[in-house]
Scaffold this active site. Structure first.
Site, PDB file in Angstrom:
ATOM      1  CG  ASP A 157      -0.166  -0.087   2.538  1.00 58.07           C
ATOM      2  OD1 ASP A 157       1.078  -0.144   2.490  1.00 58.07           O
ATOM      3  OD2 ASP A 157      -0.799  -0.095   3.601  1.00 58.07           O
ATOM      4  N   GLY A 158       2.158   1.127  -0.142  1.00 55.97           N
ATOM      5  CA  GLY A 158       3.022   2.313  -0.221  1.00 55.97           C
ATOM      6  C   GLY A 158       3.649   2.700   1.098  1.00 55.97           C
ATOM      7  CD  GLU A 159       0.892   1.808   5.979  1.00 57.89           C
ATOM      8  OE1 GLU A 159       1.370   0.846   6.611  1.00 57.89           O
ATOM      9  OE2 GLU A 159      -0.229   2.292   6.222  1.00 57.89           O
ATOM     10  NE  ARG A 202      13.122  26.506  -1.214  1.00 57.63           N
ATOM     11  CZ  ARG A 202      12.877  26.210  -2.482  1.00 57.63           C
ATOM     12  NH1 ARG A 202      13.133  27.088  -3.415  1.00 57.63           N
ATOM     13  NH2 ARG A 202      12.376  25.048  -2.800  1.00 57.63           N
ATOM     14  CG  HIS A 250      17.029  28.578   2.603  1.00 60.69           C
ATOM     15  ND1 HIS A 250      17.534  29.105   1.439  1.00 60.69           N
ATOM     16  CD2 HIS A 250      16.045  29.414   2.999  1.00 60.69           C
ATOM     17  CE1 HIS A 250      16.878  30.209   1.136  1.00 60.69           C
ATOM     18  NE2 HIS A 250      15.969  30.416   2.073  1.00 60.69           N
ATOM     19  CG  ASP A 257      18.564  35.429  -2.568  1.00 64.73           C
ATOM     20  OD1 ASP A 257      19.514  35.426  -1.763  1.00 64.73           O
ATOM     21  OD2 ASP A 257      17.877  34.414  -2.788  1.00 64.73           O
ATOM     22  CE  LYS A 271      15.328  35.036  -5.230  1.00 65.27           C
ATOM     23  NZ  LYS A 271      15.684  33.609  -5.117  1.00 65.27           N
ATOM     24  NE  ARG A 293      11.662  32.372  -4.286  1.00 65.52           N
ATOM     25  CZ  ARG A 293      11.829  31.500  -5.268  1.00 65.52           C
ATOM     26  NH1 ARG A 293      10.801  31.016  -5.918  1.00 65.52           N
ATOM     27  NH2 ARG A 293      13.031  31.101  -5.598  1.00 65.52           N
ATOM     28  CG  ASP A 341      21.089  30.630  -4.604  1.00 69.25           C
ATOM     29  OD1 ASP A 341      21.001  30.831  -3.379  1.00 69.25           O
ATOM     30  OD2 ASP A 341      20.158  30.865  -5.391  1.00 69.25           O
TER      31      ASP A 341
HETATM   32  C1  R5P Z   1      16.138  31.279  -2.216  1.00 73.31           C
HETATM   33  O1  R5P Z   1      16.077  32.008  -1.243  1.00 73.31           O
HETATM   34  C2  R5P Z   1      17.211  30.253  -2.408  1.00 73.31           C
HETATM   35  O2  R5P Z   1      18.422  30.669  -1.885  1.00 73.31           O
HETATM   36  C3  R5P Z   1      17.362  29.916  -3.868  1.00 73.31           C
HETATM   37  O3  R5P Z   1      17.759  31.067  -4.572  1.00 73.31           O
HETATM   38  C4  R5P Z   1      16.077  29.430  -4.449  1.00 73.31           C
HETATM   39  O4  R5P Z   1      15.435  28.581  -3.554  1.00 73.31           O
HETATM   40  C5  R5P Z   1      16.291  28.709  -5.741  1.00 73.31           C
HETATM   41  O5  R5P Z   1      15.050  28.320  -6.232  1.00 73.31           O
HETATM   42  P1  R5P Z   1      14.772  28.334  -7.788  1.00 73.31           P
HETATM   43  O6  R5P Z   1      15.871  27.562  -8.441  1.00 73.31           O
HETATM   44  O7  R5P Z   1      13.437  27.653  -7.928  1.00 73.31           O
HETATM   45  O8  R5P Z   1      14.703  29.760  -8.231  1.00 73.31           O
END
Ligand code: R5P
Length: 313
Positions: A38-40, A97, A131, A170, A193, A195, A219
């Protein structure tokens, strides 16, 4: 000093687990992490864990929800098997995030996952490039937070870049960019940036000078590739002579690889904190964090300083 060192792996990244075990010169613990009809998730560890210093290696990728659940069940298995100490080794920590309530009626997912990991039996966490560093505080247990910088720097040194500028894609990436710039003797620029949602990003401007320089965009992760591709294109538009796209976690979902391939990045480099697709285009490069993790595991096992290990030489 704890009893014998043991590495247990879930299904998220068998290649990295095998590489780490090999570097530690120990056989990988025999375990089955399968599925019921069942996926468990069905878990059975075959080796004796009583008293062992267990490191469960599980990234939260490529199947984030499944792989978190596997990790939780492995933690519970080890705890009930009387392991001496259990460390969750999470090279890529997903759900990171969502680390604050920035609007009404949303969860703090990074905290929910941390609670679950602690509740299931983790006594320590070892992870790479969270992150946001403050996520460490979501765990009420010790967290060893490694930086992939030495691994990325090793690649950067092979590029022999001329007049580099480190670009933060960013505002949140500024501290990281500064750390690389310091090591490289480079200047820093930032992409302003904005979002809109999980998939749509829009840049406004580049703060800092990239004209005539080689831009190293760094990043923590590449997910859809939106942020990175836009940073690459603005760096190019503002006159960077070469543009390199680097990130610790190459999550590469949807058409991220194709987008980066057709972007004007000269090269893309990620580590293997998540499994690396086997068929990446030629301009993609990868470096392994296996050695970084193995050294940290060895240090934790012998109660030695982890941070001392990763000071750049
Ligand atoms: C955002 O704050 C992270 O540091 C990355 O820049 C971001 O999560 C990357 O996501 P994507 O590739 O979808 O733009």
């Amino acid at each position: 000093m704890h009893d014998r060192l043991t590495v247990v792996a879930g299904n998220s990244h068998p290649a990295l687990a095998a590489a780490v075990a090999q570097l530690l010169e120990i056989p990988q613990c025999q375990a089955h992490v399968g599925r019921f009809p069942d996926g468990e998730i069905d878990v059975k560890v075959y080796d004796d864990l009583r008293g062992a210093d267990v490191f469960i290696l599980q990234s939260t990728c490529p199947h984030v929800n499944d792989h978190i659940m596997e990790l939780l069940l492995l933690l519970d298995t080890c705890r009930r098997a009387s392991a001496g100490r259990i460390t969750a080794v999470i090279p890529y920590y997903g759900y990171a995030r969502k680390d604050r309530k920035d609007e009404g009626r949303v969860p703090i997912s990074a905290k929910v996952v941390a609670n679950a990991i602690c509740g299931a039996g983790a006594e320590r966490v070892l992870t790479v490039d969270l992150h946001a560093a403050q996520i460490q505080g979501f765990f009420d247990i010790p967290v060893d937070h490694l930086y992939a910088k030495p691994v990325l720097m090793e690649y950067l040194r092979t590029l022999k870049v001329n007049d580099p500028v480190v670009v933060a894609p960013d505002m949140g990436g500024l501290k990281r960019a500064r750390a690389y710039a310091e090591s490289l003797g480079a200047s820093v620029a930032i992409v302003d940036k904005r979002r809109f949602d999980g998939e749509k990003v829009d840049w406004q401007q580049m703060i800092g000078e990239v004209k005539g320089k080689e831009a190293l965009i760094i990043d923590d992760m590449i997910t859809t590739g939106g942020s990175m591709v836009q940073a690459v294109e603005i760096a190019r538009e503002k006159g960077a002579t070469k543009v390199y796209a680097l990130a610790t976690h190459g999550v590469f979902c949807k058409d991220a690889v194709a987008r980066l391939k057709s972007s004007s990045a000269d090269a893309v480099m990620v580590t293997d904190t998540v499994p690396v697709p086997g068929d990446l285009p030629a301009k993609f490069h990868t470096r392994s964090v296996a050695n970084l993790l193995a050294r940290a595991i060895r240090a934790i096992h012998s109660s030695e300083s982890v941070s001392a290990l990763f000071k750049e030489t």
